[in-house]
Design a protein around this motif. Structure first.
Motif, mmCIF file in Angstrom:
data_model
loop_
_atom_site.group_PDB
_atom_site.id
_atom_site.type_symbol
_atom_site.label_atom_id
_atom_site.label_comp_id
_atom_site.label_asym_id
_atom_site.label_seq_id
_atom_site.Cartn_x
_atom_site.Cartn_y
_atom_site.Cartn_z
ATOM 1 N N PHE A 169 -5.433 -1.299 8.402
ATOM 2 C CA PHE A 169 -5.754 -2.639 7.896
ATOM 3 C C PHE A 169 -5.573 -2.678 6.383
ATOM 4 N N GLN A 210 -10.655 -4.341 5.200
ATOM 5 C CA GLN A 210 -11.551 -3.186 5.308
ATOM 6 C C GLN A 210 -12.836 -3.374 4.517
ATOM 7 N N GLY A 217 -1.736 -2.344 4.472
ATOM 8 C CA GLY A 217 -2.184 -2.407 5.850
ATOM 9 C C GLY A 217 -2.029 -3.851 6.291
ATOM 10 N N ARG A 221 -13.834 7.994 0.941
ATOM 11 C CA ARG A 221 -12.777 7.051 1.263
ATOM 12 C C ARG A 221 -12.919 5.698 0.579
ATOM 13 N N LEU A 230 2.114 16.194 0.005
ATOM 14 C CA LEU A 230 3.489 15.690 -0.026
ATOM 15 C C LEU A 230 3.830 15.178 -1.421
ATOM 16 N N CYS A 253 5.592 5.178 -0.915
ATOM 17 C CA CYS A 253 5.318 3.842 -0.377
ATOM 18 C C CYS A 253 4.854 3.986 1.066
ATOM 19 N N GLN A 281 -5.983 21.033 -8.942
ATOM 20 C CA GLN A 281 -5.011 20.458 -9.881
ATOM 21 C C GLN A 281 -4.767 21.400 -11.061
ATOM 22 N N LEU A 306 -9.361 -3.341 -5.176
ATOM 23 C CA LEU A 306 -10.154 -2.837 -4.053
ATOM 24 C C LEU A 306 -9.807 -1.392 -3.712
ATOM 25 N N HIS A 323 -8.764 4.983 -3.776
ATOM 26 C CA HIS A 323 -8.205 6.304 -4.114
ATOM 27 C C HIS A 323 -8.724 6.703 -5.486
ATOM 28 N N GLY A 331 -7.378 3.512 -19.342
ATOM 29 C CA GLY A 331 -6.500 4.169 -18.374
ATOM 30 C C GLY A 331 -6.818 3.628 -16.998
ATOM 31 N N SER A 354 -2.774 1.435 -4.577
ATOM 32 C CA SER A 354 -2.778 0.543 -3.418
ATOM 33 C C SER A 354 -1.804 -0.606 -3.554
ATOM 34 N N GLY A 393 3.109 8.937 -12.776
ATOM 35 C CA GLY A 393 3.147 8.993 -11.310
ATOM 36 C C GLY A 393 2.664 10.321 -10.765
HETATM 37 C C1 B12 Z 1 -5.307 11.317 -0.953
HETATM 38 C C2 B12 Z 1 -4.862 10.015 -0.365
HETATM 39 C C3 B12 Z 1 -5.798 9.245 0.297
HETATM 40 C C4 B12 Z 1 -7.251 9.659 0.433
HETATM 41 C C5 B12 Z 1 -7.986 9.235 -0.850
HETATM 42 C C6 B12 Z 1 -9.150 10.105 -1.221
HETATM 43 C C7 B12 Z 1 -9.702 9.731 -2.555
HETATM 44 N N1 B12 Z 1 -11.008 9.612 -2.643
HETATM 45 O O1 B12 Z 1 -8.991 9.561 -3.513
HETATM 46 C C8 B12 Z 1 -7.641 8.869 1.690
HETATM 47 C C9 B12 Z 1 -7.325 9.699 2.915
HETATM 48 C C10 B12 Z 1 -9.093 8.403 1.756
HETATM 49 C C11 B12 Z 1 -6.660 7.724 1.624
HETATM 50 C C12 B12 Z 1 -6.878 6.519 2.197
HETATM 51 C C13 B12 Z 1 -5.973 5.461 2.174
HETATM 52 N N2 B12 Z 1 -4.718 5.518 1.697
HETATM 53 CO CO1 B12 Z 1 -4.033 6.959 0.767
HETATM 54 N N3 B12 Z 1 -3.103 8.436 -0.062
HETATM 55 C C14 B12 Z 1 -3.516 9.586 -0.490
HETATM 56 C C15 B12 Z 1 -2.321 10.408 -0.974
HETATM 57 C C16 B12 Z 1 -1.898 11.290 0.179
HETATM 58 C C17 B12 Z 1 -2.516 11.282 -2.185
HETATM 59 C C18 B12 Z 1 -3.143 10.606 -3.388
HETATM 60 C C19 B12 Z 1 -3.794 11.646 -4.286
HETATM 61 O O2 B12 Z 1 -5.004 11.709 -4.412
HETATM 62 N N4 B12 Z 1 -2.998 12.534 -4.882
HETATM 63 C C20 B12 Z 1 -3.497 13.566 -5.758
HETATM 64 C C21 B12 Z 1 -3.818 12.955 -7.132
HETATM 65 C C22 B12 Z 1 -4.254 14.019 -8.091
HETATM 66 O O3 B12 Z 1 -2.623 12.366 -7.582
HETATM 67 P P1 B12 Z 1 -2.529 10.850 -8.092
HETATM 68 O O4 B12 Z 1 -3.631 10.020 -7.635
HETATM 69 O O5 B12 Z 1 -1.154 10.372 -7.819
HETATM 70 O O6 B12 Z 1 -2.720 11.023 -9.671
HETATM 71 C C23 B12 Z 1 -1.734 11.548 -10.519
HETATM 72 C C24 B12 Z 1 -0.809 10.482 -11.101
HETATM 73 O O7 B12 Z 1 -0.565 9.410 -10.221
HETATM 74 C C25 B12 Z 1 -1.463 10.084 -12.363
HETATM 75 N N5 B12 Z 1 -2.559 9.115 -12.349
HETATM 76 C C26 B12 Z 1 -3.276 8.601 -11.340
HETATM 77 N N6 B12 Z 1 -4.239 7.809 -11.807
HETATM 78 C C27 B12 Z 1 -4.137 7.791 -13.135
HETATM 79 C C28 B12 Z 1 -4.854 7.122 -14.108
HETATM 80 C C29 B12 Z 1 -4.520 7.290 -15.436
HETATM 81 C C30 B12 Z 1 -5.312 6.607 -16.470
HETATM 82 C C31 B12 Z 1 -3.440 8.120 -15.799
HETATM 83 C C32 B12 Z 1 -3.086 8.290 -17.204
HETATM 84 C C33 B12 Z 1 -2.728 8.802 -14.826
HETATM 85 C C34 B12 Z 1 -3.068 8.626 -13.504
HETATM 86 O O8 B12 Z 1 -1.971 11.301 -12.819
HETATM 87 C C35 B12 Z 1 -2.484 12.070 -11.732
HETATM 88 C C36 B12 Z 1 -2.237 13.532 -11.991
HETATM 89 O O9 B12 Z 1 -0.909 13.870 -11.812
HETATM 90 C C37 B12 Z 1 -1.279 9.288 -1.235
HETATM 91 C C38 B12 Z 1 0.169 9.701 -1.064
HETATM 92 C C39 B12 Z 1 0.611 10.687 -2.112
HETATM 93 N N7 B12 Z 1 1.020 11.838 -1.726
HETATM 94 O O10 B12 Z 1 0.529 10.375 -3.294
HETATM 95 C C40 B12 Z 1 -1.695 8.234 -0.197
HETATM 96 C C41 B12 Z 1 -1.428 6.766 -0.483
HETATM 97 C C42 B12 Z 1 -1.735 6.467 -1.914
HETATM 98 N N8 B12 Z 1 -2.393 6.108 0.384
HETATM 99 C C43 B12 Z 1 -1.965 5.009 0.867
HETATM 100 C C44 B12 Z 1 -2.721 4.145 1.711
HETATM 101 C C45 B12 Z 1 -1.987 2.965 2.263
HETATM 102 C C46 B12 Z 1 -4.064 4.387 2.009
HETATM 103 C C47 B12 Z 1 -4.969 3.412 2.751
HETATM 104 C C48 B12 Z 1 -5.024 2.086 2.042
HETATM 105 C C49 B12 Z 1 -4.537 3.257 4.204
HETATM 106 C C50 B12 Z 1 -5.272 2.206 4.922
HETATM 107 N N9 B12 Z 1 -4.637 1.102 5.195
HETATM 108 O O11 B12 Z 1 -6.415 2.375 5.232
HETATM 109 C C51 B12 Z 1 -6.319 4.158 2.771
HETATM 110 C C52 B12 Z 1 -7.450 3.395 2.116
HETATM 111 C C53 B12 Z 1 -8.069 3.997 0.924
HETATM 112 C C54 B12 Z 1 -8.835 3.079 0.026
HETATM 113 N N10 B12 Z 1 -10.140 2.997 0.151
HETATM 114 O O12 B12 Z 1 -8.283 2.465 -0.825
HETATM 115 C C55 B12 Z 1 -0.531 4.721 0.475
HETATM 116 C C56 B12 Z 1 -0.397 3.614 -0.553
HETATM 117 C C57 B12 Z 1 0.890 2.835 -0.321
HETATM 118 C C58 B12 Z 1 1.335 1.982 -1.443
HETATM 119 N N11 B12 Z 1 0.726 1.952 -2.603
HETATM 120 O O13 B12 Z 1 2.296 1.291 -1.253
HETATM 121 C C59 B12 Z 1 -0.074 6.143 -0.004
HETATM 122 C C60 B12 Z 1 0.999 6.133 -1.062
HETATM 123 C C61 B12 Z 1 0.410 6.881 1.279
HETATM 124 C C62 B12 Z 1 1.523 6.168 1.993
HETATM 125 N N12 B12 Z 1 2.772 6.433 1.656
HETATM 126 O O14 B12 Z 1 1.278 5.371 2.856
HETATM 127 N N13 B12 Z 1 -5.559 8.072 0.919
#
Ligand code: B12
Ligand SMILES: Nc1nc2c(ncn2[C@@H]2O[C@H](COP(=O)(O)OP(=O)(O)OP(=O)(O)O)[C@@H](O)[C@H]2O)c(=O)[nH]1
Ligand SMILES: [Mg+2]
Lengths: 557, 319, 133
Positions: free
Chosen positions: A114, A119, A137, A204, A334, A371, A452, C16, C19, C62, C67, C115
């Motif tokens: 969704f 949600q 969703g 979550r 991934l 995406c 990390q 909303l 993550h 930041g 989402s 990213g």
């Molecule tokens: C972990 C994860 C989850 C976890 C989140 C746990 C949590 N508490 O964070 C769980 C399993 C709960 C989850 C749920 C969902 N997820 Co999710 N999730 C991921 C996943 C696999 C990894 C994200 C992550 O944490 N990576 C590790 C961290 C360290 O990396 P990061 O966040 O990217 O941060 C780095 C950079 O982006 C940057 N950065 C990030 N933030 C910031 C902020 C600042 C200020 C700066 C400078 C830098 C920076 O620096 C960081 C270090 O390198 C991604 C896919 C992916 N591989 O990226 C999907 C992803 C983000 N999720 C996705 C989706 C759709 C969802 C859901 C909405 C699905 C649903 N319909 O229910 C749900 C709902 C969550 C919600 N409440 O919003 C999609 C989003 C699609 C889109 N944007 O088009 C993704 C891309 C997966 C996919 N391809 O479908 N998810």
């Protein structure tokens, strides 16, 4: 046990008991299983006659306590796991098309993602939903959307999993109502609602109400399902999100089973007989990179749950002891860099899930870090499961890694370390208090940060990210983008829906729900009435927001 | 921008200038003292309320609730929340705001997060000045949330008129019960999380401790029970805060405390200035380094050297 | 001037999106680099973020979105800052932001977008060299 005779005896018991019973109802896929080179493969391999000590109590047999080796007597020799890709985007129409595509490709169950407004219980026209409608969703506002979502999909032919938590009761009610319209009674409906609010606070993030009212709604749903939807899993106790938020494998099973115990206790405290609802509890775990640790994790979780339920809770029905689970491969492993490599990662993770005895599986798509999956990407992901099922041969015997010194030792260690958290949380006054204090959240955040830092320090290699990099890599995969127009369209749709329905009736039902929610009666019947009259998710949630107030996170960092 | 330029804005009620002035104070900007002295005559009107207690006891949630109640009575609010800095890097994560965001769009509530920047005692060095700026800004009530307190974080008593000490019903061995040091500074006790079992027991325990206190006093700290999630007990708490202020006024204690505070503050400022002056002159001079070496080599002793250096300093100041 | 200046950063989760793994990791990394980090928690509206940034007098905002709501929410924060006459705050973002969206976000005033896979040191370094104190 400890003797050859003892082992023979117990194997015989197993074969004549659970196995025979299962075979009578569900014959295995083939008369005879063999390896690629034609060597016959037995159903189960057991320890050498010499290494018998402790075998029974620690491992048992598939389908027998403590279920370390699997919850069913024949496992994948009888039936494969359910192949269930989590999907949803844009409106009901687009998602309905995606569902049909997946079923066409050989998927065997549905799983609805969704959008975030749904949600969190905001209608598409709520200002807080702006920019988020249908983005990650499918947007579901009212029964009309749910009907469209299942258009042409008979509910007695599929099992459907819904990742929905705070508004779980509402979406379940909508599913029931769609079934009614299709002529499928609720006792025929098969599927799962996630409905696990505790892990929302922990990992979550789609919580709405505080723990107390949420647990009340949860137990109402469990009770309602126990009475009316015997094939429905009213709760999917989830470690996946905990792991994805950054936990270790130990934390994943410890926190998940702790949450599970909290639900069981809540059910019991509300006056339900544990064996009336526990057999329908299901679980959800991650399959991460370390193949053998993951296999051991699934095995440890099964054994722990069996013992907790039998010994601590005192459940009598063996079905209450069984930990059945869905698995998703680890999205966080991934990478956006060299995304095709993700296909390989997913394949190994899926392998771990199957070796660990999962009941259903979602394999992530190679565009995970970019995406929502495109059709092409999700097809490869599904094919990965089909290849494992039909080509790999690992499905022909049960728990093939059982007896491996390494896997058994890891299984024991994971169990032992997970139990340490049980003691700690107890001393804090239980799960809810630990969550309010941010204990789980802090433990997870610590692990995530450490992970990390290890990557950044190159103590941990991530292929394509901190080693084996392609300089100046350019993205070659197509990216799925949800059209901006979708939001306007859905906003119009929900507004139109409000004009077309009998608003007097809706108000009356919402009032009724408000009263019931303040009292102690089960909320499900009132929710169902409101839903049938096309009350929206947002409206029903608003009633609860008024009655129960909203939760907020503790300081965690 | 020098702090003095912000004074006008602060007095006119400009939030941004208020925020920037507090930053300059935290950073010990050279113009901060002048700005504070310009603002001084506009202070003394706010009721300053301190909230302290163990980590996670519900301080921030209570502050949010109290604020909501005061807002209903049209009081304007300033809030300072203090979190510890990392002893290793000097950085800090400030998270109390998470629980206060519901007031973030209310222009009459100003929330400021502050790191202790290495300062001990439960507050930052700049906290009392930040409170003062909010007072001059015109806030009716200024609430100070200390870092999650153990036993030595009692400095809030030097800043607040009314100190609330928050505790929660016991929960096994994990709970960090409030310690004697904290007990002594309370004007009001709150047993929060009344939805958990054991609140009554906690009340009895605190009362028993108060019975043991043999100090002569006309205000015996009341023990209130709250549930910050539902708001139960909050009206009573807010009333009690008011009562405490009336008590301070009626008994003349407010004036007396004010005198004492002015004395303490004056002395602290002088002490700080003097030592700072002294050390700027001494540190890094060859004579000073030589003297230290001599002490370390047992060719001289710190007592006589201190006497001599201070005497020299005083002569040079007179000269 | 003074020796005790600290970089103050607001780490915010607009919309909303739940993550928060990435946002929390980045917040910790900035703390460990000696910065003062104010974390707002989930579900922040652009208005709340701007108000917090002003009250806390931060040097950097930041924002983290995974989402897909970045195109709607990031520019709104910039607009509100402009409306308040704030021009000294460095605004950066991170999360799952498609490459194709980045130019428009930068044009709107987001200084940089990070990213998945970005090393934390890169983020710290970027802030240190671009912040206006
Ligand atoms: C972990 C994860 C989850 C976890 C989140 C746990 C949590 N508490 O964070 C769980 C399993 C709960 C989850 C749920 C969902 N997820 Co999710 N999730 C991921 C996943 C696999 C990894 C994200 C992550 O944490 N990576 C590790 C961290 C360290 O990396 P990061 O966040 O990217 O941060 C780095 C950079 O982006 C940057 N950065 C990030 N933030 C910031 C902020 C600042 C200020 C700066 C400078 C830098 C920076 O620096 C960081 C270090 O390198 C991604 C896919 C992916 N591989 O990226 C999907 C992803 C983000 N999720 C996705 C989706 C759709 C969802 C859901 C909405 C699905 C649903 N319909 O229910 C749900 C709902 C969550 C919600 N409440 O919003 C999609 C989003 C699609 C889109 N944007 O088009 C993704 C891309 C997966 C996919 N391809 O479908 N998810
Ligand atoms: N059950 C219950 N939980 C509460 C109550 N008050 C606060 N909490 C919860 O306790 C947790 C901590 O609350 P905070 O307000 O952040 O506590 P704090 O004392 O400010 O915490 P620190 O600033 O970290 O020391 C949160 O999860 C709150 O929801 C209450 O009365 N009952
Ligand atoms: Mg706090």
């Amino acid at each position: 046990m400890g003797s050859e005779k003892g082992l023979r005896k117990i194997i015989k018991e197993w074969e004549e008991g659970p196995v025979a019973k299962t075979l009578a109802k569900f014959p295995e896929r083939k008369e005879q299983f063999e390896t690629l080179s034609g060597i016959p493969v037995d159903r189960l391999y057991s320890p050498s006659e010499k290494a018998l000590k402790d075998y029974g109590p620690e491992l048992g047999f598939p389908g027998m306590f403590p279920f370390t080796r699997g919850v069913q007597p024949t496992m994948y020799r009888g039936r494969f796991w359910t192949m269930r890709q989590y999907s949803g985007f844009a409106t009901a129409k687009e998602t309905n098309e995606r569902f049909k595509f997946l079923l066409d490709q050989g998927q065997t169950g549905l799983s609805i993602a969704f959008d975030l407004p749904t949600q969190i219980g905001y209608d598409s026209d709520n200002p807080l939903a702006q920019g988020e409608v249908g983005k990650v969703g499918v947007a579901i506002d009212s029964l009309a959307d749910m009907e469209l979502l299942f258009d042409g999909i008979p509910l007695d032919k599929v099992s459907t999993s819904m990742t929905i938590n705070a508004p779980a009761a509402i979406l379940l009610a909508m599913y029931i109502a769609v079934g009614e319209k299709q002529g499928v009674p609720m006792n025929k409906l098969r599927g799962t609602i996630q409905n696990d609010i505790l892990k929302e606070y922990v990992a979550r993030g789609t919580w709405v109400f505080g723990p107390n009212p949420s647990m009340r709604i949860t137990t109402d749903i469990m009770e309602y399902c126990a009475k009316n939807l015997p094939l429905w899993n009213p709760l999917s106790i989830s470690g996946y999100h905990i792991r994805e938020a950054g936990s270790t494998a130990i934390q994943e099973i410890a926190f998940t089973l702790l949450n599970g115990m909290a639900y069981v206790q809540a059910g019991v405290d509300s006056g339900l007989d544990v064996d009336s609802f526990a057999p329908r509890l299901s679980f959800f775990f991650s399959a991460h990179n370390d193949i053998l640790e993951e296999v051991a994790k699934f095995r440890a979780a099964r054994r722990m749950w069996a013992r907790l339920m039998r010994e601590r809770i005192g459940a009598k029905d063996p079905r209450s002891w069984k930990l059945r689970f869905h698995t998703q491969t680890a999205g966080c492993s991934l990478t956006a860099q060299q995304p095709v490599n993700n296909v390989v990662r997913v394949a190994y993770q899926a392998l771990a899930a199957i070796l660990g005895g999962t009941q259903s599986l979602h394999t992530n798509s190679m565009d995970e870090a970019l995406c929502l999956p495109t059709e092409d990407a999700v097809r490869v992901a599904l094919r990965t499961q089909q290849i494992l099922a039909h080509e790999s041969g690992i499905v022909n015997t049960i728990d093939p890694l059982g007896g491996s010194y390494y896997v058994e030792s890891l299984t024991n260690q994971l169990e032992e370390k997970a139990y340490k958290y049980f003691d700690q949380v107890e001393s804090m006054g239980g799960v809810i208090r630990a969550i309010e204090k941010g204990f789980f959240q802090r433990e997870i955040a610590e692990s995530a940060y450490k992970y990390q830092l290890e990557i950044d320090a190159e103590q941990r290699t991530v292929v394509g990210v901190n080693d084996f990099i392609i300089e100046g890599e350019e993205l070659k995969l197509p990216v799925l983008q949800v059209d901006k127009e979708i939001e306007c369209h859905q906003v119009e749709r929900v507004k139109l829906g409000r004009r077309k329905r009998d608003n007097k009736k809706v108000l009356e039902y919402l009032d009724d729900l408000r009263k019931v929610s303040k009292g102690t009666e089960n909320v499900m019947p009132s929710v169902l009435k409101a839903v049938r009259a096309h009350a929206t998710v947002g409206e029903i949630m608003h009633v609860w927001r008024e009655v129960y107030g909203e939760w907020n996170q503790p300081k965690v960092l | 921008m020098p702090a003095t330029k912000l004074v006008k804005g602060v007095l006119k009620g400009n939030r941004r200038d208020l925020a920037r002035l507090i930053t300059l104070i935290e950073n010990e900007h050279s113009s901060a003292a002048t700005a504070l002295s310009m603002l001084y005559k506009h202070t003394g009107n706010a009721h300053i309320v301190g909230v302290t207690g163990p980590p996670g006891s519900g301080k921030s949630t209570l502050v949010t609730r109290i604020t909501a109640k005061y807002r209903k009575r049209s009081k304007t609010i300033g809030i300072v929340c203090v979190d510890p800095s990392s002893p290793f890097t000097g950085g800090a994560l400030l998270g109390d705001r998470i629980r206060m965001q519901e007031h973030s769009l209310d222009k009459d509530v100003y929330v400021r997060s502050m790191s202790t920047r290495g300062h001990l005692g439960g507050l930052a060095r700049a906290t009392s000045d930040a409170v003062r700026v909010m007072d001059a800004f015109g806030k009716d009530i200024v609430i100070v949330e200390t870092v999650g307190a153990g036993q030595s974080e009692v400095q809030v008593v030097e800043v607040a008129h009314t100190v609330i000490v928050v505790d929660v019903p016991g929960a096994g061995d994990d709970i960090q019960a409030i310690k004697a040091g904290i007990m002594e500074i309370a004007d009001i006790f709150v047993v929060n999380k009344a939805d958990y079992p054991g609140a009554d027991k906690k009340v009895t325990e605190i009362n028993a401790m108060l019975d043991l206190d043999s100090r002569e006093r006309s205000w015996r700290p009341p023990v209130l029970v709250t549930n910050a999630l539902t708001g139960d007990g909050i009206p009573e708490l807010v009333d009690m805060i008011g009562k405490h202020m009336s008590y301070l006024q009626e008994t003349g204690l407010l004036k007396q405390k004010g005198l004492q505070r002015s004395r303490d503050e004056l002395e602290q400022i002088m002490e700080y200035k003097l030592t700072k002056e002294l050390f700027t002159r001494l540190r890094g001079t060859p004579e000073y380094e030589q003297a230290i070496k001599k002490i370390a080599g047992r060719n001289d002793d710190p007592y006589s050297v201190a006497e001599r250096l201070i005497a020299e300093f005083l002569t040079s100041v007179r000269g | 001037m003074s020796s005790s200046k600290k970089i103050r950063v607001l780490v915010a989760k607009p919309g909303l999106d739940g993550h928060d793994r990435g946002a929390k990791i980045v917040a910790r990394a900035l703390r460990d680099a000696g910065m003062e980090v104010i974390y707002t928690g989930l579900r922040q509206t652009p208005e709340m973020i701007v108000e917090a940034a002003i009250s806390e007098d931060v040097n950097v905002i930041g924002m983290s979105i995974l989402s897909g709501a970045h195109n709607a929410l990031f520019p709104k924060v910039i607009d509100l800052l402009k409306a308040e006459g704030v021009d000294n705050i460095l605004v950066i973002g991170g999360g799952i932001i498609p490459q194709d969206d980045v130019p428009a976000l930068k044009a709107a005033g987001i200084a940089e977008v990070f990213g998945p896979g970005t090393p934390l040191a890169e983020i710290v370094g970027y802030i240190e060299s671009n912040v206006k104190l």
